[in-house]
Design an enzyme around this catalytic site. Structure first.
Site, PDB file in Angstrom:
ATOM      1  N   GLU A 137     -10.546  -1.980   4.008  1.00  0.00           N
ATOM      2  CA  GLU A 137      -9.253  -1.375   4.336  1.00  0.00           C
ATOM      3  C   GLU A 137      -9.119  -0.014   3.658  1.00  0.00           C
ATOM      4  O   GLU A 137      -9.877   0.348   2.759  1.00  0.00           O
ATOM      5  CB  GLU A 137      -8.105  -2.282   3.860  1.00  0.00           C
ATOM      6  CG  GLU A 137      -8.081  -3.657   4.488  1.00  0.00           C
ATOM      7  CD  GLU A 137      -6.869  -4.473   4.075  1.00  0.00           C
ATOM      8  OE1 GLU A 137      -6.214  -5.022   4.962  1.00  0.00           O
ATOM      9  OE2 GLU A 137      -6.576  -4.557   2.864  1.00  0.00           O
ATOM     10  N   ASP A 170       0.796  -1.230   0.000  1.00  0.00           N
ATOM     11  CA  ASP A 170       0.000   0.000   0.000  1.00  0.00           C
ATOM     12  C   ASP A 170       0.829   1.282   0.000  1.00  0.00           C
ATOM     13  O   ASP A 170       1.767   1.419   0.793  1.00  0.00           O
ATOM     14  CB  ASP A 170      -0.880   0.080   1.250  1.00  0.00           C
ATOM     15  CG  ASP A 170      -1.766  -1.132   1.443  1.00  0.00           C
ATOM     16  OD1 ASP A 170      -1.705  -2.060   0.627  1.00  0.00           O
ATOM     17  OD2 ASP A 170      -2.517  -1.147   2.428  1.00  0.00           O
TER      18      ASP A 170
END
Length: 571
Positions: A273, A99
């Site tokens: 998320e 990420d």
């Protein structure tokens, strides 16, 4: 550029009074909420188990490096590491990257922080890696910004600029940069605060961390904005297994008060998320709030994907316009999309991880794994049916163009093609506008379904092909990576499609091909496809084909793109 001002004394007093209740007051509220009436007014959504994982953080992506008894995996450099490394997409020098986080513009430089295992090309031992740029294209590596500690790994979070020291965290009125992120251990995920005294190079943890802890091991990925109308910081953070996005408020970045929850809503999935909340300009005037939520696994194409909701945010609650959700991508390799904060003129810009949790730890590179998408400018547009949808376009890559590759073709007859050689090892940008002729009237019935297709082929003499095709009479676009032979895995599916405009034989497209990465922007950016590609050999030609009906190429440009980072690549 956001100019953060000090909240009014009345609002500061009110929020401070709530904070002063401390754990006892908030705990009482939580206990009251947990008390279920004998006859509920409405059905209660299922409550996911919140403390089932013991050996690693509660997440749907495995972390081999965290598993007890796991063997270490030495870093071994191979020819594939060079062949598949992009020249204009950010990749780590070694190790594993997923990420993006902490995306922020400090007034001079753009910062890219990212989830990073510096020790092996597998997820685990997560630190915040760091790079900086003055244009979002040319990146300079920086030392690790936030390390793993005894309290856990440094999961995804954000960075904000407090220019007037409204938080009171800094020593002078000029303020500075703060990071809010998740510390994750096997038993707890809580939100931590750290501040930087050197413009984001290093961070010092707040003395009273964690600043937000609800006793969960499935509570992560905070993103913080300053909401100007209410003069407060607002955090969006995922209650992952409960499929909820929680909203919190603060006046000092250190004390947080719960405002509301959004969801469950959207895709079922396993974990929610990396929420992001941002105002995005609407074509024709005005701005709308967009809430992005990443889901893993559970994407329609398999594995991880990012969804979004368009609506209103009043400083307390996000209210979607309707029950429609959008997906940021029609392929399967764009995840954990994050937006930049503190952008000039409030420009909406994003970067996503170019990967998928279904196969990211098995890719054919050995010393490094993970790439980022190119930066994308985001707007909202109405589609053919009147829905407000996200449009994405690559930001400023025109500055990377070399001398155009000559490819003069204006008309391709049905059943014919045109071909041009491509320079080896170089990123390529192709931009086209094409109209397919009307379907011939004398076709046999069985042939009507196979006519009117325009196909873009990247290939080589070994028979490998990567195709992007437009079916003019169903108004759909496809991507097919199945005929590339460099990587195979059960979840590495090869074919994807998206709808463009029905009853329209015209399409526009922009394609960026860069080693093992492919980004497609069609239909004015309303249809975006992001995919990893692994040919066994270089794709050294581009061929355009027309099937069943001829096509007119109204415009075509083909450019090599200049390398942006000092990495070992094929050129």
């Amino acid at each position: 550029m956001t100019d953060v001002t000090t909240p009014s004394l009345s609002r500061r007093f009110a929020l401070s009074s709530i904070v002063a209740l401390g754990a006892a007051g908030l705990g009482a509220g939580a206990r009251a909420a947990d008390t279920k009436p004998s006859t509920p007014e409405k059905p209660t959504p299922p409550q996911a188990p919140d403390a089932t994982h013991k050996a690693e953080p509660n997440a749907s992506h495995p972390s081999p490096a965290d598993q007890p008894g796991g063997t270490s995996h030495p870093v071994v450099k191979t020819e594939s590491d060079i062949f598949y490394r992009p020249t204009i997409h950010f990749t780590p020098t070694i190790g594993f990257m997923n990420d993006p986080n902490g995306l922020v513009f400090d007034g001079t430089n753009f910062h890219l922080y990212y989830q990073y295992d510096p020790f092996a090309p597998y997820a685990g031992h997560v630190h915040w890696g760091h790079a900086t740029s003055n244009d979002l294209l040319h990146w300079q590596d920086q030392p690790i910004a936030i390390p793993e500690t005894k309290d856990g790994e440094a999961f995804t979070g954000c960075a904000v600029i407090d220019r007037t020291n409204a938080s009171g965290l800094f020593e002078n009125a000029q303020g500075g940069m703060a990071a809010l992120y998740t510390r994750a251990s096997s038993h707890r995920q809580a939100q931590y605060l750290a501040i930087s005294h050197d413009n984001g190079q290093t961070f010092t943890e707040h003395a009273h961390n964690p600043v937000l802890d609800i006793g969960s091991n499935s509570f992560r990925d905070p993103q913080v904005i300053f909401h100007e109308p209410t003069k407060q910081w607002v955090m969006v953070v995922a209650k992952s297994r409960l499929h909820q996005i929680a909203f919190y408020a603060s006046i000092d970045l250190a004390h947080w008060v719960h405002l509301s929850d959004f969801g469950p809503s959207g895709l079922f999935g396993v974990d929610y998320e990396c929420p992001n909340l941002i105002e995005v300009p609407l074509e024709g005037g005005g701005r709308r709030w967009v809430l992005f939520v990443s889901v893993n696994p559970g994407g329609p194409t398999g594995g991880s994907i990012t969804q979004y909701f368009v609506g209103e945010f009043d400083g307390t609650r996000f209210i979607p316009d309707d029950t429609v959700i959008g997906l940021t991508d029609f392929a399967k390799d764009a995840y954990a999309m994050q937006v930049y904060s503190n952008m000039p003129q409030d420009e909406a810009v994003s970067i996503a991880w170019l990967g998928n949790w279904q196969y990211c730890q098995e890719l054919p590179t050995q010393s490094w794994r993970g790439a980022m998408t190119l930066p994308r400018t985001m707007t909202l547009k109405r589609d053919f049916a009147g829905w407000i949808r996200l449009a994405q376009t690559p930001r400023h890559i025109e500055t990377l163009r070399g001398t155009a590759i000559p490819f003069a073709t204006r008309r391709i007859a049905a059943g014919s093609s045109a071909q041009v050689a491509l320079p080896p090892g170089t990123a390529i940008e192709l931009a086209m506008s094409v109209t397919v002729d009307e379907r011939p009237h004398d076709l046999p019935l069985g042939d009507k379904g196979r006519t009117g297709r325009f196909i873009i082929v990247f290939g080589n003499e070994q028979g490998e092909t990567l195709t992007i095709g437009f079916d003019a009479f169903s108004g759909q676009l496809w991507l097919d990576r199945n005929d590339l032979k460099g990587f195979a895995q059960p979840f590495f599916t090869g074919q994807f499609s998206t709808v463009l405009n029905p009853d329209d034989r015209h399409f526009d497209i922009r394609v960026i091909l860069d080693a093992s990465t492919l980004e497609i922007f069609a239909n004015g950016g309303l249809s975006v496809g992001t995919a990893l590609i692994f040919p066994a050999g270089p794709l050294d030609f581009l061929r355009l084909e027309a099937s069943g009906a001829a096509a007119t190429v109204e415009s075509l440009s083909l450019y090599p793109l200049k390398k942006t980072m000092p990495r070992d690549t094929a050129i």
